[in-house]
Motif scaffolding. Sequence first.
Motif, PDB file in Angstrom:
ATOM      1  N   GLY A 285      47.141  28.247  46.180  1.00 19.58           N
ATOM      2  CA  GLY A 285      46.584  26.997  45.677  1.00 19.58           C
ATOM      3  C   GLY A 285      45.321  27.165  44.839  1.00 19.58           C
ATOM      4  O   GLY A 285      44.659  26.192  44.516  1.00 19.58           O
ATOM      5  N   ALA A 286      44.980  28.427  44.464  1.00 26.02           N
ATOM      6  CA  ALA A 286      43.784  28.634  43.633  1.00 26.02           C
ATOM      7  C   ALA A 286      44.156  28.433  42.163  1.00 26.02           C
ATOM      8  O   ALA A 286      45.329  28.383  41.821  1.00 26.02           O
ATOM      9  CB  ALA A 286      43.263  30.053  43.848  1.00 26.02           C
ATOM     10  N   ASP A 287      43.127  28.260  41.292  1.00 23.91           N
ATOM     11  CA  ASP A 287      43.494  28.190  39.879  1.00 23.91           C
ATOM     12  C   ASP A 287      42.947  29.365  39.067  1.00 23.91           C
ATOM     13  O   ASP A 287      43.038  29.385  37.850  1.00 23.91           O
ATOM     14  CB  ASP A 287      43.142  26.835  39.252  1.00 23.91           C
ATOM     15  CG  ASP A 287      41.690  26.507  39.418  1.00 23.91           C
ATOM     16  OD1 ASP A 287      40.920  27.430  39.759  1.00 23.91           O
ATOM     17  OD2 ASP A 287      41.321  25.334  39.216  1.00 23.91           O
ATOM     18  N   SER A 288      42.408  30.393  39.762  1.00 24.44           N
ATOM     19  CA  SER A 288      42.106  31.648  39.068  1.00 24.44           C
ATOM     20  C   SER A 288      42.093  32.807  40.063  1.00 24.44           C
ATOM     21  O   SER A 288      41.993  32.596  41.276  1.00 24.44           O
ATOM     22  CB  SER A 288      40.772  31.559  38.320  1.00 24.44           C
ATOM     23  OG  SER A 288      39.711  31.616  39.243  1.00 24.44           O
ATOM     24  N   VAL A 289      42.250  34.015  39.532  1.00 23.44           N
ATOM     25  CA  VAL A 289      42.187  35.216  40.374  1.00 23.44           C
ATOM     26  C   VAL A 289      41.246  36.234  39.727  1.00 23.44           C
ATOM     27  O   VAL A 289      41.021  36.199  38.514  1.00 23.44           O
ATOM     28  CB  VAL A 289      43.570  35.913  40.532  1.00 23.44           C
ATOM     29  CG1 VAL A 289      44.512  35.104  41.389  1.00 23.44           C
ATOM     30  CG2 VAL A 289      44.186  36.228  39.178  1.00 23.44           C
ATOM     31  N   GLN A 290      40.697  37.131  40.566  1.00 26.27           N
ATOM     32  CA  GLN A 290      39.960  38.272  40.038  1.00 26.27           C
ATOM     33  C   GLN A 290      40.944  39.422  39.888  1.00 26.27           C
ATOM     34  O   GLN A 290      41.805  39.616  40.738  1.00 26.27           O
ATOM     35  CB  GLN A 290      38.892  38.748  41.029  1.00 26.27           C
ATOM     36  CG  GLN A 290      38.083  37.673  41.650  1.00 26.27           C
ATOM     37  CD  GLN A 290      37.167  38.242  42.721  1.00 26.27           C
ATOM     38  OE1 GLN A 290      36.790  39.414  42.693  1.00 26.27           O
ATOM     39  NE2 GLN A 290      36.799  37.392  43.666  1.00 26.27           N
ATOM     40  N   VAL A 291      40.794  40.173  38.812  1.00 25.71           N
ATOM     41  CA  VAL A 291      41.670  41.323  38.589  1.00 25.71           C
ATOM     42  C   VAL A 291      40.828  42.577  38.799  1.00 25.71           C
ATOM     43  O   VAL A 291      39.767  42.733  38.180  1.00 25.71           O
ATOM     44  CB  VAL A 291      42.251  41.293  37.152  1.00 25.71           C
ATOM     45  CG1 VAL A 291      43.231  42.446  36.964  1.00 25.71           C
ATOM     46  CG2 VAL A 291      42.921  39.954  36.867  1.00 25.71           C
ATOM     47  N   ARG A 292      41.292  43.452  39.704  1.00 24.94           N
ATOM     48  CA  ARG A 292      40.538  44.678  39.983  1.00 24.94           C
ATOM     49  C   ARG A 292      41.436  45.894  39.854  1.00 24.94           C
ATOM     50  O   ARG A 292      42.640  45.789  40.052  1.00 24.94           O
ATOM     51  CB  ARG A 292      39.936  44.619  41.399  1.00 24.94           C
ATOM     52  CG  ARG A 292      38.853  43.563  41.529  1.00 24.94           C
ATOM     53  CD  ARG A 292      38.283  43.541  42.939  1.00 24.94           C
ATOM     54  NE  ARG A 292      37.288  42.488  43.086  1.00 24.94           N
ATOM     55  CZ  ARG A 292      35.977  42.663  42.863  1.00 24.94           C
ATOM     56  NH1 ARG A 292      35.507  43.844  42.502  1.00 24.94           N
ATOM     57  NH2 ARG A 292      35.138  41.653  43.026  1.00 24.94           N
ATOM     58  N   ASP A 293      40.846  47.044  39.523  1.00 24.19           N
ATOM     59  CA  ASP A 293      41.660  48.268  39.434  1.00 24.19           C
ATOM     60  C   ASP A 293      41.829  48.893  40.823  1.00 24.19           C
ATOM     61  O   ASP A 293      41.346  48.345  41.817  1.00 24.19           O
ATOM     62  CB  ASP A 293      41.078  49.254  38.405  1.00 24.19           C
ATOM     63  CG  ASP A 293      39.787  49.889  38.876  1.00 24.19           C
ATOM     64  OD1 ASP A 293      39.433  49.738  40.072  1.00 24.19           O
ATOM     65  OD2 ASP A 293      39.127  50.535  38.036  1.00 24.19           O
ATOM     66  N   GLY A 294      42.504  50.024  40.886  1.00 26.77           N
ATOM     67  CA  GLY A 294      42.827  50.654  42.161  1.00 26.77           C
ATOM     68  C   GLY A 294      41.595  51.020  42.987  1.00 26.77           C
ATOM     69  O   GLY A 294      41.671  51.113  44.222  1.00 26.77           O
ATOM     70  N   ASN A 295      40.460  51.221  42.320  1.00 27.10           N
ATOM     71  CA  ASN A 295      39.239  51.564  43.066  1.00 27.10           C
ATOM     72  C   ASN A 295      38.395  50.343  43.410  1.00 27.10           C
ATOM     73  O   ASN A 295      37.268  50.476  43.881  1.00 27.10           O
ATOM     74  CB  ASN A 295      38.371  52.526  42.228  1.00 27.10           C
ATOM     75  CG  ASN A 295      39.144  53.777  41.889  1.00 27.10           C
ATOM     76  OD1 ASN A 295      39.865  54.304  42.735  1.00 27.10           O
ATOM     77  ND2 ASN A 295      39.033  54.233  40.649  1.00 27.10           N
ATOM     78  N   GLY A 296      38.930  49.172  43.126  1.00 24.58           N
ATOM     79  CA  GLY A 296      38.208  47.948  43.462  1.00 24.58           C
ATOM     80  C   GLY A 296      37.252  47.481  42.375  1.00 24.58           C
ATOM     81  O   GLY A 296      36.563  46.476  42.533  1.00 24.58           O
ATOM     82  N   ALA A 297      37.181  48.209  41.235  1.00 24.40           N
ATOM     83  CA  ALA A 297      36.269  47.796  40.162  1.00 24.40           C
ATOM     84  C   ALA A 297      36.818  46.555  39.453  1.00 24.40           C
ATOM     85  O   ALA A 297      38.023  46.442  39.222  1.00 24.40           O
ATOM     86  CB  ALA A 297      36.085  48.930  39.162  1.00 24.40           C
ATOM     87  N   MET A 298      35.921  45.642  39.112  1.00 22.54           N
ATOM     88  CA  MET A 298      36.308  44.380  38.481  1.00 22.54           C
ATOM     89  C   MET A 298      36.785  44.600  37.043  1.00 22.54           C
ATOM     90  O   MET A 298      36.099  45.235  36.245  1.00 22.54           O
ATOM     91  CB  MET A 298      35.085  43.454  38.481  1.00 22.54           C
ATOM     92  CG  MET A 298      35.314  42.136  37.789  1.00 22.54           C
ATOM     93  SD  MET A 298      36.407  41.050  38.737  1.00 22.54           S
ATOM     94  CE  MET A 298      35.205  40.329  39.845  1.00 22.54           C
ATOM     95  N   LEU A 299      37.983  44.104  36.727  1.00 16.24           N
ATOM     96  CA  LEU A 299      38.496  44.213  35.346  1.00 16.24           C
ATOM     97  C   LEU A 299      38.319  42.884  34.598  1.00 16.24           C
ATOM     98  O   LEU A 299      38.182  42.868  33.381  1.00 16.24           O
ATOM     99  CB  LEU A 299      39.983  44.583  35.358  1.00 16.24           C
ATOM    100  CG  LEU A 299      40.334  45.953  35.953  1.00 16.24           C
ATOM    101  CD1 LEU A 299      41.836  46.098  36.105  1.00 16.24           C
ATOM    102  CD2 LEU A 299      39.784  47.068  35.070  1.00 16.24           C
ATOM    103  N   GLY A 300      38.358  41.784  35.337  1.00 17.17           N
ATOM    104  CA  GLY A 300      38.226  40.481  34.686  1.00 17.17           C
ATOM    105  C   GLY A 300      38.842  39.404  35.556  1.00 17.17           C
ATOM    106  O   GLY A 300      39.115  39.629  36.742  1.00 17.17           O
ATOM    107  N   GLU A 301      39.089  38.250  34.934  1.00 13.32           N
ATOM    108  CA  GLU A 301      39.723  37.167  35.690  1.00 13.32           C
ATOM    109  C   GLU A 301      40.870  36.574  34.900  1.00 13.32           C
ATOM    110  O   GLU A 301      40.980  36.769  33.686  1.00 13.32           O
ATOM    111  CB  GLU A 301      38.700  36.085  36.041  1.00 13.32           C
ATOM    112  CG  GLU A 301      38.233  35.304  34.822  1.00 13.32           C
ATOM    113  CD  GLU A 301      37.362  34.103  35.183  1.00 13.32           C
ATOM    114  OE1 GLU A 301      37.153  33.839  36.391  1.00 13.32           O
ATOM    115  OE2 GLU A 301      36.890  33.430  34.256  1.00 13.32           O
ATOM    116  N   LEU A 302      41.750  35.881  35.619  1.00  8.47           N
ATOM    117  CA  LEU A 302      42.886  35.219  34.979  1.00  8.47           C
ATOM    118  C   LEU A 302      42.989  33.814  35.547  1.00  8.47           C
ATOM    119  O   LEU A 302      42.970  33.625  36.764  1.00  8.47           O
ATOM    120  CB  LEU A 302      44.166  35.961  35.347  1.00  8.47           C
ATOM    121  CG  LEU A 302      44.783  36.867  34.301  1.00  8.47           C
ATOM    122  CD1 LEU A 302      45.947  37.616  34.920  1.00  8.47           C
ATOM    123  CD2 LEU A 302      45.254  36.077  33.086  1.00  8.47           C
TER     124      LEU A 302
END
Length: 319
Positions: A285-302
Amino acid sequence: MIRLQGVSKTFPDSPRPAVDHFDLDVPTGKTCVLIGPSGCGKTTTMRMINRLIEPTSGRILVDSEPVTHADPVGLRRRIGYVIQQIGLFPHMTIAENVATVPKLLGWKPERIRARVDEMLDLVGLDPGQYRARHPRHLSGGQRQRVGVARALAADPPVMLMDEPFGAVDPIIRTKLQSEFLFILRRLRKTVILVTHDIDEAIRMGDLVAVMREGRLLQYDTPEGLLSRPTDAFVADFVGADRALKRLSLITAREVCEPVTVHSDTPTVAGSATLRDVLAALLACGADSVQVRDGNGAMLGELTLAAIRRLAVTVEPQDA
Ligand SMILES: Nc1ncnc2c1ncn2[C@@H]1O[C@H](COP(=O)(O)OP(=O)(O)OP(=O)(O)O)[C@@H](O)[C@H]1O
Ligand SMILES: [Mg+2]
């Protein structure tokens, strides 16, 4: 490069051509998928490339050489062929089946033995266990692996594969598809693959050719086919869910945007497809997600809005 120029085939006593003014360019090292309803001319097209069938008119070039000038036996050694219904020789062992073309080429027995083992390993069959068996003692999926091993044995630069996964259940089929795609890409083969299954075409093809009644309706990338089907038949063929299918071609990493506000939105992996992200958004039910790489580093949001924009497809003119 494989090139078909205005190729037609009319069988004797047949009212209309099985293949009708067909043009196709397959660049070296790429996988081209031929798809279309039963009887539309897919197998006939394949069999003209290795001269099991002679075209009525038109030209076929393999690496700039017209196939009509090539000796058919030599040609078939350069072109691996996995036929519809597998077609293993039932009275030969698995090793003898895989050794067919190397034997024709007059390889020494030790070289053949080593190559057979190497090929069985490549397709995931333990040579010690399978070498001496007969095809009837293998499952459908294992037989299909042997069919591919046999076609690859003489290391042909070109592979023609006619519904190579048709005889296995959908779960095994998906697994075999991704395995073989990986192997064939690594070996840099030029592949023409026939299928009935649009999901398979989209997953496997660098380029997809949609055929109907012997003619080429659209030749495009999976992305182009899903976003810009050329007419109502192609749109219908790729399916009403083509927007969703298209989302499954895009990964979160490719399209995520810089994070503006840090919040505790759900997290997805950069490798997740937008289809998976959409499912995750709907589930929580959210309207955005955080995108992270395999090591947990933040790549961005969608955001849901961004996914909706990316899913837009164009309707065909005649729809
Ligand atoms: N040897 C032949 N003699 C006469 N007609 C043939 C011959 N081989 C194929 N055809 C006809 O040519 C058309 C195309 O056949 P083809 O086998 O290329 O279809 P296909 O697209 O591979 O179909 P499927 O998906 O069912 O395998 C069909 O109408 C078929 O009946
Ligand atoms: Mg066929």
